[in-house]
Write a protein that holds these residues in place. Structure first.
Motif, PDB file in Angstrom:
ATOM      1  N   THR A   1      -6.242 -14.018  11.448  1.00 56.64           N
ATOM      2  CA  THR A   1      -6.324 -13.946  12.909  1.00 56.64           C
ATOM      3  C   THR A   1      -7.754 -14.030  13.431  1.00 56.64           C
ATOM      4  OG1 THR A   1      -6.506 -11.528  12.900  1.00 56.64           O
ATOM      5  CG2 THR A   1      -4.278 -12.469  12.959  1.00 56.64           C
ATOM      6  N   PHE A   2      -8.719 -13.767  12.569  1.00 58.25           N
ATOM      7  CA  PHE A   2     -10.132 -13.685  12.954  1.00 58.25           C
ATOM      8  C   PHE A   2     -10.358 -12.624  14.043  1.00 58.25           C
ATOM      9  CE2 PHE A   2     -10.020 -18.412  11.839  1.00 58.25           C
ATOM     10  CZ  PHE A   2     -10.201 -18.147  10.492  1.00 58.25           C
ATOM     11  N   GLU A   3      -9.499 -11.640  14.069  1.00 59.12           N
ATOM     12  CA  GLU A   3      -9.648 -10.527  15.004  1.00 59.12           C
ATOM     13  C   GLU A   3     -10.891  -9.733  14.648  1.00 59.12           C
ATOM     14  OE1 GLU A   3      -7.280  -6.349  16.042  1.00 59.12           O
ATOM     15  OE2 GLU A   3      -6.384  -7.855  14.705  1.00 59.12           O
ATOM     16  N   ARG A   4     -11.658  -9.334  15.667  1.00 64.70           N
ATOM     17  CA  ARG A   4     -12.882  -8.582  15.418  1.00 64.70           C
ATOM     18  C   ARG A   4     -12.571  -7.134  15.035  1.00 64.70           C
ATOM     19  NH1 ARG A   4     -17.925 -10.903  17.570  1.00 64.70           N
ATOM     20  NH2 ARG A   4     -18.821  -8.813  17.560  1.00 64.70           N
ATOM     21  N   THR A   5     -13.341  -6.643  14.115  1.00 64.14           N
ATOM     22  CA  THR A   5     -13.248  -5.246  13.717  1.00 64.14           C
ATOM     23  C   THR A   5     -14.660  -4.787  13.362  1.00 64.14           C
ATOM     24  OG1 THR A   5     -12.148  -3.659  12.245  1.00 64.14           O
ATOM     25  CG2 THR A   5     -12.732  -5.797  11.280  1.00 64.14           C
ATOM     26  N   ARG A   6     -14.788  -3.577  12.846  1.00 64.83           N
ATOM     27  CA  ARG A   6     -16.091  -3.040  12.471  1.00 64.83           C
ATOM     28  C   ARG A   6     -16.009  -2.455  11.071  1.00 64.83           C
ATOM     29  NH1 ARG A   6     -17.093   1.310  14.811  1.00 64.83           N
ATOM     30  NH2 ARG A   6     -15.264   1.653  16.097  1.00 64.83           N
ATOM     31  N   LEU A   7     -17.148  -2.478  10.370  1.00 60.30           N
ATOM     32  CA  LEU A   7     -17.176  -1.963   9.006  1.00 60.30           C
ATOM     33  C   LEU A   7     -16.732  -0.509   8.957  1.00 60.30           C
ATOM     34  CD1 LEU A   7     -17.843  -2.446   6.034  1.00 60.30           C
ATOM     35  CD2 LEU A   7     -20.193  -1.740   6.517  1.00 60.30           C
ATOM     36  N   ILE A   8     -17.161   0.305   9.936  1.00 54.25           N
ATOM     37  CA  ILE A   8     -16.776   1.716   9.924  1.00 54.25           C
ATOM     38  C   ILE A   8     -15.266   1.872  10.037  1.00 54.25           C
ATOM     39  CG2 ILE A   8     -16.742   3.718  11.483  1.00 54.25           C
ATOM     40  CD1 ILE A   8     -19.727   3.632  11.585  1.00 54.25           C
ATOM     41  N   ARG A   9     -14.632   1.032  10.840  1.00 52.49           N
ATOM     42  CA  ARG A   9     -13.178   1.117  10.985  1.00 52.49           C
ATOM     43  C   ARG A   9     -12.468   0.715   9.689  1.00 52.49           C
ATOM     44  NH1 ARG A   9     -10.544   1.870  16.067  1.00 52.49           N
ATOM     45  NH2 ARG A   9     -11.715   3.636  16.901  1.00 52.49           N
ATOM     46  N   GLU A  10     -13.099  -0.145   8.907  1.00 54.28           N
ATOM     47  CA  GLU A  10     -12.473  -0.626   7.674  1.00 54.28           C
ATOM     48  C   GLU A  10     -12.891   0.181   6.457  1.00 54.28           C
ATOM     49  OE1 GLU A  10     -10.101  -2.606   8.135  1.00 54.28           O
ATOM     50  OE2 GLU A  10     -10.607  -3.011  10.230  1.00 54.28           O
ATOM     51  N   THR A  11     -13.738   1.174   6.669  1.00 53.86           N
ATOM     52  CA  THR A  11     -14.110   2.086   5.583  1.00 53.86           C
ATOM     53  C   THR A  11     -13.868   3.529   6.044  1.00 53.86           C
ATOM     54  OG1 THR A  11     -16.419   2.022   6.361  1.00 53.86           O
ATOM     55  CG2 THR A  11     -15.809   0.556   4.527  1.00 53.86           C
ATOM     56  N   PRO A  12     -12.630   3.875   6.340  1.00 54.89           N
ATOM     57  CA  PRO A  12     -12.341   5.234   6.824  1.00 54.89           C
ATOM     58  C   PRO A  12     -12.697   6.279   5.777  1.00 54.89           C
ATOM     59  CG  PRO A  12     -10.317   4.120   6.184  1.00 54.89           C
ATOM     60  CD  PRO A  12     -11.400   3.089   6.143  1.00 54.89           C
ATOM     61  N   ASN A  13     -13.041   7.459   6.250  1.00 55.87           N
ATOM     62  CA  ASN A  13     -13.381   8.545   5.340  1.00 55.87           C
ATOM     63  C   ASN A  13     -12.097   9.198   4.834  1.00 55.87           C
ATOM     64  OD1 ASN A  13     -14.365  10.712   3.931  1.00 55.87           O
ATOM     65  ND2 ASN A  13     -15.628  11.509   5.602  1.00 55.87           N
ATOM     66  N   VAL A  14     -11.676   8.777   3.652  1.00 56.24           N
ATOM     67  CA  VAL A  14     -10.513   9.365   2.986  1.00 56.24           C
ATOM     68  C   VAL A  14     -10.930   9.944   1.642  1.00 56.24           C
ATOM     69  CG1 VAL A  14      -8.778   7.944   4.147  1.00 56.24           C
ATOM     70  CG2 VAL A  14      -9.895   7.079   2.076  1.00 56.24           C
ATOM     71  N   GLY A  15     -12.232  10.235   1.512  1.00 55.38           N
ATOM     72  CA  GLY A  15     -12.736  10.796   0.267  1.00 55.38           C
ATOM     73  C   GLY A  15     -12.939   9.763  -0.812  1.00 55.38           C
ATOM     74  N   SER A  16     -13.114   8.493  -0.434  1.00 55.34           N
ATOM     75  CA  SER A  16     -13.263   7.416  -1.398  1.00 55.34           C
ATOM     76  C   SER A  16     -14.587   6.692  -1.188  1.00 55.34           C
ATOM     77  CB  SER A  16     -12.113   6.410  -1.257  1.00 55.34           C
ATOM     78  OG  SER A  16     -12.309   5.272  -2.067  1.00 55.34           O
TER      79      SER A  16
ATOM     80  N   THR B   1     -12.966   2.305  -3.746  1.00 53.02           N
ATOM     81  CA  THR B   1     -12.242   1.198  -3.130  1.00 53.02           C
ATOM     82  C   THR B   1     -13.173  -0.013  -3.050  1.00 53.02           C
ATOM     83  OG1 THR B   1     -10.933   2.722  -1.784  1.00 53.02           O
ATOM     84  CG2 THR B   1     -11.032   0.434  -1.046  1.00 53.02           C
ATOM     85  N   PHE B   2     -12.644  -1.191  -3.333  1.00 54.25           N
ATOM     86  CA  PHE B   2     -13.435  -2.416  -3.296  1.00 54.25           C
ATOM     87  C   PHE B   2     -13.163  -3.202  -2.020  1.00 54.25           C
ATOM     88  CE2 PHE B   2     -12.780  -1.676  -7.917  1.00 54.25           C
ATOM     89  CZ  PHE B   2     -14.106  -1.465  -8.264  1.00 54.25           C
ATOM     90  N   LEU B   3     -14.225  -3.778  -1.448  1.00 49.66           N
ATOM     91  CA  LEU B   3     -14.129  -4.667  -0.294  1.00 49.66           C
ATOM     92  C   LEU B   3     -14.969  -5.912  -0.553  1.00 49.66           C
ATOM     93  CD1 LEU B   3     -13.365  -1.862   1.141  1.00 49.66           C
ATOM     94  CD2 LEU B   3     -14.351  -2.860   3.188  1.00 49.66           C
ATOM     95  N   THR B   4     -14.561  -7.028   0.033  1.00 48.93           N
ATOM     96  CA  THR B   4     -15.329  -8.269  -0.060  1.00 48.93           C
ATOM     97  C   THR B   4     -15.646  -8.770   1.347  1.00 48.93           C
ATOM     98  OG1 THR B   4     -14.305  -8.922  -2.156  1.00 48.93           O
ATOM     99  CG2 THR B   4     -15.299 -10.670  -0.840  1.00 48.93           C
ATOM    100  N   ILE B   5     -16.885  -9.168   1.562  1.00 45.37           N
ATOM    101  CA  ILE B   5     -17.295  -9.779   2.824  1.00 45.37           C
ATOM    102  C   ILE B   5     -17.795 -11.192   2.541  1.00 45.37           C
ATOM    103  CG2 ILE B   5     -18.876  -9.669   4.784  1.00 45.37           C
ATOM    104  CD1 ILE B   5     -18.838  -6.642   4.537  1.00 45.37           C
TER     105      ILE B   5
END
Length: 588
Positions: free
Chosen positions: A454-469, A507-511
């Protein structure tokens, strides 16, 4: 150690819990909320000695600065706060003649950039607590009140995995004593902390003779910009605080000098109103309704230690007190508990080594002491006096000097520059590698990203929630031709099978630098940088080589790794110093 206060009427059944939180102000509520949110079978209870009245709950803390808002956003709490808060984006300062002056007072707030929360989130404590209690209730945890802590016994010989802390509490209504055995006890019970007193931790520092008045309510005024964070340079009432609050209310604060005190047989609400009217001159002020007012003593004190044997911890005002001059009390308390709780959760869940708990005081104390140094000078200047350490001209303009110090402390006050320095005894800030201006121990910048498809905008903080990981974020090199591979194929495959990360503590993320039709095969969830590639630029990642950023659960940088190194070895070396090998995991 143990301490039981008062006469013991009777003792009822004993109960067990992993963590007991004492104190249900905002910091205590967020403490319990994190444990409930992180889960992993860790149980939590929270007790509060007061049945708070509406009047009591209105006042006190009101301001959340950008870094605090970011941390609460990662905990899923900011959206609801913003529904009720006043987002203050403007500041103004007036001299004693009512003329607007620049570069003074709270002007540093105009420079709070590099964040989605480029404003002060203003919401009175009553409403903050309602939101936090509601969030905690969603995890099945209710505040138990009125329950007073009257005794603590710590069995230092027992294993830290056992219920080695015995808390004796008293039901204030039924006058019944109960015993709660826990693995950890956290004191979030304010400046007069029962926890701190019962475990005999001294509160070191000074309490001045200075007193300030704070009064909240609904007003009518001819102040040109009333819905701001405002200062008025009064020759009689110090540097007067004026803040637009939630729901259209206003807070006014001023110095309570001997002259003010001696003018009244009893300094009551009407006296507080009369002096507020005088404090804001030459502007006019009329109160339509008063919600809350108080007089409090200004001082700066810090607990000698923030914990006992890593079994009893202090957070917030329980371990440091200061004036409200820089509006840092609640912010500092939230920084404390967010720093501590992911560490404690991982340890209690058997995922992290107990050494991780040592880093709480190692990281927080230097920042608390830095705040104390600023606050000591700011609080004196706000009462029209030069700092005790001042070596300049005795005729210096206190308001001009206050503006300079507030500006100097601005990035720290906003929280955006708060960092944890590398030390030999802190495995969380051991790496010296940097990407541009970024180093381990600094805040991980929030950057705009695009979602796949969708190319919807988001933010890194929103995609890295604090769940102890922890988050291992791969910035892919620009020549990858759309293949979301952050490292060589050999390392890429190894990372899928590496024993680290299988325990949900990583948790792994790719940008990726540009948009592609498919992100199939990416390492963890994938996102795109925006068209201007501001994310790569902000993190100092070379587009030709890529890079890896390891982010702690609380949003600070753990490590920066070049993509041309042995990434698997680097990651294993990093995490082996703090996390248990999941294949050889010991149950705590």
């Amino acid at each position: 150690m143990s301490s039981i206060l008062g006469e013991i009427p009777m003792t009822q059944n004993e109960s067990l819990v992993d963590v007991l939180v004492v104190g249900a102000g905002p910091v205590g509520l967020i403490t319990a909320y994190q444990l409930a949110r992180f889960g992993g079978g860790v149980s939590v209870r929270i007790v509060e000695k007061n049945s708070r009245s509406v009047q009591d709950a209105y006042g006190r803390a009101i301001t959340l600065f950008p870094r605090t808002s970011e941390m609460l956003d990662q905990l899923g709490l900011t959206d609801e706060l913003l529904q009720e808060a006043f987002a203050c984006r403007e500041t103004v300062a007036y001299n004693s003649r009512g003329e607007e002056v620049h570069g003074r007072g709270w002007s540093f707030m105009n420079q709070m950039k590099d964040t989605a929360f480029d404003f002060s989130l203003v919401l009175r404590q009553k409403y903050q607590e309602e939101i936090f209690r509601k969030a905690l209730r969603r995890y099945g945890v209710e505040v138990e009140a009125p329950i007073e802590l009257v005794g603590i016994d710590v069995d230092g010989t027992a294993s830290s995995s056992c219920h080695s802390v015995t808390a004796t509490v008293q039901d204030a209504e039924k006058r019944v004593l109960r015993t709660i055995k826990c693995k950890r006890l956290i004191g979030a019970d304010g400046g007069r902390s029962s926890v701190r007193r019962l475990v005999s931790i001294p509160l070191e520092g000074t309490t001045s003779e200075d007193k300030w008045v704070r009064i909240d309510g609904y007003v009518r005024t001819n102040l040109p910009k009333p819905r701001t964070y405002c200062s008025i340079e009064s020759p009689t009432h110090g540097n007067v605080l004026w803040v637009g609050l939630d729901r259209g209310a206003t807070r006014i604060g001023y110095a309570f000098t001997d002259d003010r005190a001696n003018a009244y047989a009893e300094f009551n609400e009407q006296a507080a109103i009369t002096e507020a009217v005088a404090a804001v001159k030459p502007f006019t002020l009329e109160f339509e309704q008063v919600d809350w007012w108080t007089i409090y003593t200004v001082g700066q004190r810090v607990a000698k230690t923030f914990s006992v044997d890593n079994r009893v911890f202090l957070v917030g005002d329980a371990c440091h007190t200061h004036s409200s001059g820089a509006a840092q009390g609640l912010n500092t308390g939230i920084h404390d508990t967010v720093n501590l709780l992911w560490k404690l959760s991982l340890v209690l869940r058997g995922l992290a080594l107990p050494i991780l708990l040592d880093t709480y005081e190692i990281e927080r104390r230097p920042n608390v002491l830095k705040l104390i140094r600023y606050d000591t000078d700011i609080s004196r200047l706000m009462t029209n006096r030069l700092p005790e350490t001042w070596q300049g001209e005795s005729t210096a303009d206190v308001n001009e000097l206050l503006g300079q110090i507030m500006d100097e402390a601005g990035a720290f006050s906003s929280g955006l520059s708060i960092a944890y320095e590398p030390t030999v005894d802190n495995p969380l800030v051991s790496s010296t590698q940097s990407f541009g201006s970024l180093k381990p121990g600094m805040r991980a910048p929030d950057i705009p990203l695009l979602k796949p498809g969708t190319f919807e905008r988001t933010r890194l903080i929103r995609e890295t929630p604090n769940v102890g990981s922890f988050y291992v974020v791969f910035f892919v090199a620009g020549d990858s031709q759309g293949l979301p591979m952050a490292v060589s194929a050999h390392q890429y495959l190894l990372l899928y099978n590496v024993k680290l990360g299988t325990d949900r503590s990583i948790t792994f993320l790719t940008i990726l630098p540009t948009k592609v039709p498919s992100v199939n095969g990416s390492l963890g969830r994938a996102y795109f940088d925006i068209e201007t590639q501001t994310g790569y630029q902000r993190y100092g990642v070379n587009l030709d080589r890529g890079g890896i950023v390891v982010i702690r659960p609380d949003g600070w940088i753990f490590a920066l790794i070049s993509a041309d190194t042995d990434v698997t070895h680097e990651l294993e070396s990093l995490f082996s110093g703090i996390l248990y090998d999941p294949l050889l995991q010991c149950t705590q």
